[in-house]
Design an enzyme around this catalytic site. Sequence first.
Site, PDB file in Angstrom:
ATOM      1  N   HIS A  41      -2.685   2.125  -3.790  1.00 40.88           N
ATOM      2  CA  HIS A  41      -1.851   3.078  -4.529  1.00 40.88           C
ATOM      3  C   HIS A  41      -1.231   2.461  -5.776  1.00 40.88           C
ATOM      4  O   HIS A  41      -1.337   1.247  -6.000  1.00 40.88           O
ATOM      5  CB  HIS A  41      -0.765   3.648  -3.601  1.00 40.88           C
ATOM      6  CG  HIS A  41       0.197   2.645  -3.048  1.00 40.88           C
ATOM      7  ND1 HIS A  41       1.197   2.073  -3.798  1.00 40.88           N
ATOM      8  CD2 HIS A  41       0.309   2.106  -1.797  1.00 40.88           C
ATOM      9  CE1 HIS A  41       1.899   1.237  -3.033  1.00 40.88           C
ATOM     10  NE2 HIS A  41       1.382   1.227  -1.820  1.00 40.88           N
ATOM     11  N   CYS A  78      -0.027  -2.380   2.205  1.00 42.46           N
ATOM     12  CA  CYS A  78      -0.780  -1.588   1.237  1.00 42.46           C
ATOM     13  C   CYS A  78      -1.170  -2.452   0.043  1.00 42.46           C
ATOM     14  O   CYS A  78      -0.589  -3.499  -0.207  1.00 42.46           O
ATOM     15  CB  CYS A  78       0.040  -0.390   0.766  1.00 42.46           C
ATOM     16  SG  CYS A  78       0.149   0.911   2.009  1.00 42.46           S
TER      17      CYS A  78
END
Lengths: 108, 226
Positions: free
Chosen positions: B176, B192
């Site tokens: 992301h 992440c």
Amino acid sequence: MNEIVSRKCAALLAAGLGLSVVAGCNTSSNQAPTAGAVRSSGETAPTDLQLLCASKTAEELKVAGGNVLPVSSMPSGETAYQVNLTFDGGQAVCVIDETGTVQSISPV
Amino acid sequence: MIKLPSAFRAVLGWLPAVVVLAFAGVALAQSFQTQIYDPTTRKWVDYTPRAAAKFYNRHGQSPEEFRRQVVTFRTAEKPGTIIIDGDRHFLYLVQPNFQAIRYGIGVGRDGFGWAGIVKIGRMQEWPTWTPPPEMIARDPESAKWAGGMPGGPDNPLGARAMYLYIGNKDSIYRIHGTNQPWTIGLNISSGCIRLNNEDVADLYSRVEVGAKVIVLMQGAALYKGV
């Protein structure tokens, strides 16, 4: 006569200075990193070489699904890397040189 | 039959265990970190969050190595495959003719790193961020977003998110963007993979759902999808 000697000395001095400048250039070719250069705190094999080892191992050991994952790597000698691999049902060690040629694959 | 000296036999008996331990030992090692060259002291120093913020404030961007660039990449993986090298803080998008687009990334901090072979299961522009219960337990501040934080420039997921799946199941990990662009190059996330917003938008425009994602991270204890 003295004038000729002094001219020769001047020529030698200039040549010496020239050589030192050349030597200086040679020395500066061994450059320090530039400001803002970054690196990793540990040395691993280049990413593409790790993956080449993985794909070759999947092929050689006929790994079902072909999913072989590099889990660690380190230099092996001056021009090669050892890549440790894991896959469903086993582990293997692969040695690959800087040109991308796999030297060995050994199941662990 | 040849009789081996007892000491030698003992060493041979331990050898398989030593090999296995040596193999596992690497996996237990601490994650690698980024270092940056300090021309004043002529030394490599740790690229800490503080150093990263200072660099970003001074230059308006991350160090050059972490900026988007095309590099040579010898691989048998097909174009469109994403390869993440968490140790070096690079994400590669494989291109034809042995090339790749390389992006700088931030990855999981110690204890939150992982490695594996997954795929993109879903993609979203300006995604909603919903902190998982474990994150709320660690950081009570995030509780106010338990119902979901709408997408936008302040959202920690940034401009785009690619949700990583193992088979048909969400892995809880994502690639992301970020509202903290100075964190590229750091081990800072909860697992992440983050890119700056320009880079994540560029990557998003080039990949498709179903793309294979290979995550390499020496020292990671978690292996997914292998």
